[in-house]
Enzyme design. Structure first.
Site, mmCIF file in Angstrom:
data_model
loop_
_atom_site.group_PDB
_atom_site.id
_atom_site.type_symbol
_atom_site.label_atom_id
_atom_site.label_comp_id
_atom_site.label_asym_id
_atom_site.label_seq_id
_atom_site.Cartn_x
_atom_site.Cartn_y
_atom_site.Cartn_z
ATOM 1 N N LYS A 184 0.864 -1.186 0.000
ATOM 2 C CA LYS A 184 0.000 0.000 0.000
ATOM 3 C C LYS A 184 0.899 1.234 0.000
ATOM 4 O O LYS A 184 1.555 1.541 0.990
ATOM 5 C CB LYS A 184 -0.912 0.049 1.236
ATOM 6 N N GLU A 260 10.330 1.212 10.140
ATOM 7 C CA GLU A 260 11.307 2.280 9.871
ATOM 8 C C GLU A 260 10.589 3.595 10.121
ATOM 9 O O GLU A 260 9.692 3.970 9.359
ATOM 10 C CB GLU A 260 11.795 2.212 8.415
ATOM 11 N N CYS A 294 13.753 10.949 6.155
ATOM 12 C CA CYS A 294 13.723 10.438 7.536
ATOM 13 C C CYS A 294 15.012 10.759 8.260
ATOM 14 O O CYS A 294 15.007 11.076 9.433
ATOM 15 C CB CYS A 294 13.459 8.936 7.533
ATOM 16 N N GLU A 393 10.002 15.824 15.363
ATOM 17 C CA GLU A 393 10.341 15.721 13.937
ATOM 18 C C GLU A 393 9.526 16.769 13.169
ATOM 19 O O GLU A 393 8.300 16.815 13.304
ATOM 20 C CB GLU A 393 10.020 14.322 13.408
HETATM 21 P P1 NAD Z 1 2.554 8.147 7.870
HETATM 22 O O1 NAD Z 1 2.882 7.341 9.078
HETATM 23 O O2 NAD Z 1 1.541 9.209 7.981
HETATM 24 O O3 NAD Z 1 2.054 7.203 6.683
HETATM 25 C C1 NAD Z 1 2.860 6.148 6.174
HETATM 26 C C2 NAD Z 1 1.966 5.125 5.499
HETATM 27 O O4 NAD Z 1 1.143 4.485 6.475
HETATM 28 C C3 NAD Z 1 1.006 5.704 4.454
HETATM 29 O O5 NAD Z 1 0.939 4.808 3.364
HETATM 30 C C4 NAD Z 1 -0.326 5.744 5.213
HETATM 31 O O6 NAD Z 1 -1.451 5.687 4.374
HETATM 32 C C5 NAD Z 1 -0.216 4.489 6.052
HETATM 33 N N1 NAD Z 1 -1.057 4.444 7.267
HETATM 34 C C6 NAD Z 1 -1.501 5.481 8.022
HETATM 35 N N2 NAD Z 1 -2.197 5.006 9.090
HETATM 36 C C7 NAD Z 1 -2.184 3.647 9.000
HETATM 37 C C8 NAD Z 1 -2.698 2.598 9.811
HETATM 38 N N3 NAD Z 1 -3.356 2.838 10.943
HETATM 39 N N4 NAD Z 1 -2.487 1.333 9.423
HETATM 40 C C9 NAD Z 1 -1.792 1.047 8.301
HETATM 41 N N5 NAD Z 1 -1.278 1.999 7.482
HETATM 42 C C10 NAD Z 1 -1.448 3.289 7.844
HETATM 43 O O7 NAD Z 1 3.959 8.717 7.352
HETATM 44 P P2 NAD Z 1 4.213 9.708 6.122
HETATM 45 O O8 NAD Z 1 3.763 11.076 6.515
HETATM 46 O O9 NAD Z 1 3.712 9.103 4.874
HETATM 47 O O10 NAD Z 1 5.817 9.690 6.030
HETATM 48 C C11 NAD Z 1 6.639 10.534 6.774
HETATM 49 C C12 NAD Z 1 7.205 9.792 7.967
HETATM 50 O O11 NAD Z 1 7.918 8.636 7.501
HETATM 51 C C13 NAD Z 1 8.212 10.585 8.757
HETATM 52 O O12 NAD Z 1 7.993 10.391 10.125
HETATM 53 C C14 NAD Z 1 9.555 9.970 8.328
HETATM 54 O O13 NAD Z 1 10.592 10.140 9.255
HETATM 55 C C15 NAD Z 1 9.182 8.555 8.155
HETATM 56 N N6 NAD Z 1 10.141 7.861 7.300
HETATM 57 C C16 NAD Z 1 11.017 6.975 7.875
HETATM 58 C C17 NAD Z 1 11.989 6.335 7.095
HETATM 59 C C18 NAD Z 1 12.973 5.375 7.711
HETATM 60 O O14 NAD Z 1 13.665 4.664 6.958
HETATM 61 N N7 NAD Z 1 13.091 5.299 9.021
HETATM 62 C C19 NAD Z 1 12.038 6.600 5.728
HETATM 63 C C20 NAD Z 1 11.131 7.499 5.175
HETATM 64 C C21 NAD Z 1 10.179 8.123 5.975
#
Ligand code: NAD
Length: 490
Positions: A184, A260, A294, A393
């Site tokens: 997804k 992650e 990230c 963050e």
């Molecule tokens: P997010 O957590 O809002 O969403 C990530 C994904 O999860 C999306 O596809 C979203 O639709 C889905 N999602 C949301 N709620 C869910 C649930 N309850 N169950 C299942 N799926 C769900 O994050 P974002 O805003 O898309 O991305 C930014 C974040 O990602 C930042 O915190 C960043 O640091 C982190 N990030 C981490 C890494 C790493 O390698 N550690 C890499 C890239 C981004």
């Protein structure tokens, strides 16, 4: 200067990918805006509940019957290599698709994202015949074996900040190890990945081994994680969502989960570092992808005696940026993903200033050749270690600066964070570099550099609230295999 014409890209197609073909979702339509100017680029067709079941069921059938898991490992390797080659060969179509729908500029996508995604797939392809199990040390009248086997169906949930690169980290090791995947993508950046799935089929991946379901987290992500066919979950995104996914995995399995998550990574500059190089790296590490990375180096810790020199150079680097849409080749600072995200970071910066912080650069919208969500590279001094701007963050081009007198103070400030994703150290003293590497609480330490290389063998992942488990490296491949043991008596 135009890299491509954004209005020439047609996205009016089905956006889900089930059983080897594009499928029109019957669920909610989500208006997806292009980050560069906020215009709706297309309505995303989410899957409905029945289609989600169908996708998970299809992945399970493909795992059991498509032959992918049973294919000679070198055969799997060949398919994945062909897939990587096709991704690179498709750059003229894939790169504008990725740049239009995300915050990545066309230059960045062409110079890095596509090749890096292809190379991630090649790296994991090479593991396909490297891990089978071991013979255990037992008494000689028996044979003890450990046998590595795929989990079956892996659910992968990806964020929006580097859509293809982040998806590649998840799907490549899972598929190379013989699993089937239901991915997804983020509902904000859903389009380019469907093209990647079409190329997988062209490369010879059996239908059903790689499925894509579109939709938001609540209606599609959460029910996907909970599906009984899903044997393992791999997630990249925010810490809050990661915790919710872990709870869902506990309630419906328990299922193993790789997380992650977010970061608030320090960059430490000692007085004995090469100041020009260190300042250039620090500035780049918070402006790359407009800070929406990230591992963005969002906390500068600089030794007091060189603070002014380092700050001057960072201010010059910030001032040289040209904000603009992702389709222009002269853009060096792309957009923020959404107005909502821009308002959030603007609020954090304004509250910091109201609490006494000093704004050295930026602090609001950047001027760009057109309307859009652009945020100026921002440098903030006189910040309180316990404040929101230092601890939370932000996920934008906002850098705080704090000074320190000695090593001990630098490490104490660096480690005083709930996160532990990455840390940068700039020093000319080898012993200090090694001490820092030992002392800093983060999953990745970069010394005299900051950011990723093509060393895919190095795993990446967070300490503390930045995550559990690893992407990349041998560890990510092994995390997609479970171990069976057998004890055979003669
Ligand atoms: P997010 O957590 O809002 O969403 C990530 C994904 O999860 C999306 O596809 C979203 O639709 C889905 N999602 C949301 N709620 C869910 C649930 N309850 N169950 C299942 N799926 C769900 O994050 P974002 O805003 O898309 O991305 C930014 C974040 O990602 C930042 O915190 C960043 O640091 C982190 N990030 C981490 C890494 C790493 O390698 N550690 C890499 C890239 C981004």
């Amino acid at each position: 200067m135009t890299g491509f014409d954004p209005d020439q890209i047609n996205l009016a197609q089905a956006h889900n990918f089930i059983d080897g073909r594009r499928v029109k979702g019957r669920g909610a339509a989500i208006a997806v805006r292009r980050p560069s100017d906020g215009r709706v680029q297309a309505d995303l067709d989410s899957v409905d509940a029945d289609q989600l079941v169908e996708a998970a069921d299809n992945a399970q059938t493909a795992y059991k019957r498509s032959g992918w898991a049973q294919t000679d490992p070198r055969g799997r390797m060949q398919v994945l290599r062909r897939w990587a080659d096709l991704i690179e060969a498709d750059a003229a179509r894939l790169a504008p698709l990725e740049a239009l729908g995300s915050t990545r500029t066309i230059n960045e996508v062409n110079a890095w994202d596509l090749g890096y995604t292809a190379e991630t797939i090649r790296f994991f392809a090479e593991w396909a015949d490297k891990v089978g199990g071991e013979v255990a040390a037992t008494t000689p009248d028996k044979l003890g074996l450990t046998i590595a086997e795929p989990y079956g169906v892996v659910a992968a949930i990806a964020p929006w900040n580097l859509p293809l690169v982040m998806a590649g980290w998840k799907i490549a090791p899972a598929i190379a190890a013989g699993n089937s995947v239901v991915l997804k993508p983020s509902e904000m950046t859903p389009f380019s990945i469907v093209r990647l799935a079409e190329l997988a089929i062209e490369a010879g991946l059996p239908a059903g081994v790689f499925n894509i379901v579109q939709g938001d987290g609540r209606s599609v992500g959460d029910p996907l994680v909970r599906r009984p066919e899903v044997a393992k979950v791999t997630f990249t995104g925010s810490t809050a969502t990661g915790a919710a996914i872990m709870a869902a995995c506990a309630q419906t399995g328990p299922k193993p989960v790789t997380l992650e998550l977010g970061g608030k990574s320090p960059q430490i500059v000692f007085a004995d570092a090469g100041i020009d190089k260190a300042a250039a790296i620090v500035a780049r590490a918070i402006t790359l992808n407009a800070g929406q990375v990230c591992v963005a180096g969002s906390r500068l810790l600089v030794q007091d005696k060189v603070a002014d020199q380092v700050i001057d150079r960072i201010l010059a680097a910030f001032a040289a940026h040209r904000a603009g849409p992702t389709w222009r080749t002269d853009t060096t600072l792309g957009p923020i993903i959404s107005e909502g995200q821009l308002d959030r970071m603007d609020g954090i910066v304004k509250r910091a200033i109201a609490q006494g912080a000093e704004l050295l650069a930026g602090g609001g919208r950047a001027t760009a050749p057109q309307e859009g969500s652009y945020f100026a590279p921002t440098l903030i001094a006189n910040v309180d270690q316990r404040s929101e701007v230092v601890q939370g963050e932000i996920f934008g081009p906002v850098l705080t600066v704090q000074t320190f007198a000695d090593e001990e103070e630098a490490y104490a400030l660096a480690n005083d964070s709930a996160y532990g994703l990455a840390a940068g150290v700039h020093t000319g003293d080898v012993a200090r570099a090694l001490r820092a590497t030992r002392t800093l609480e983060a999953g990745t330490i970069w010394v005299n550099r900051y950011g990723r290389s093509n060393d895919f063998i190095l795993p990446t992942g967070g300490y503390k609230q930045s995550g559990i488990g690893k992407d990349l490296g041998r560890e990510a491949y092994l995390a997609n295999l479970k171990t069976k043991t057998a004890l055979i008596e003669f």
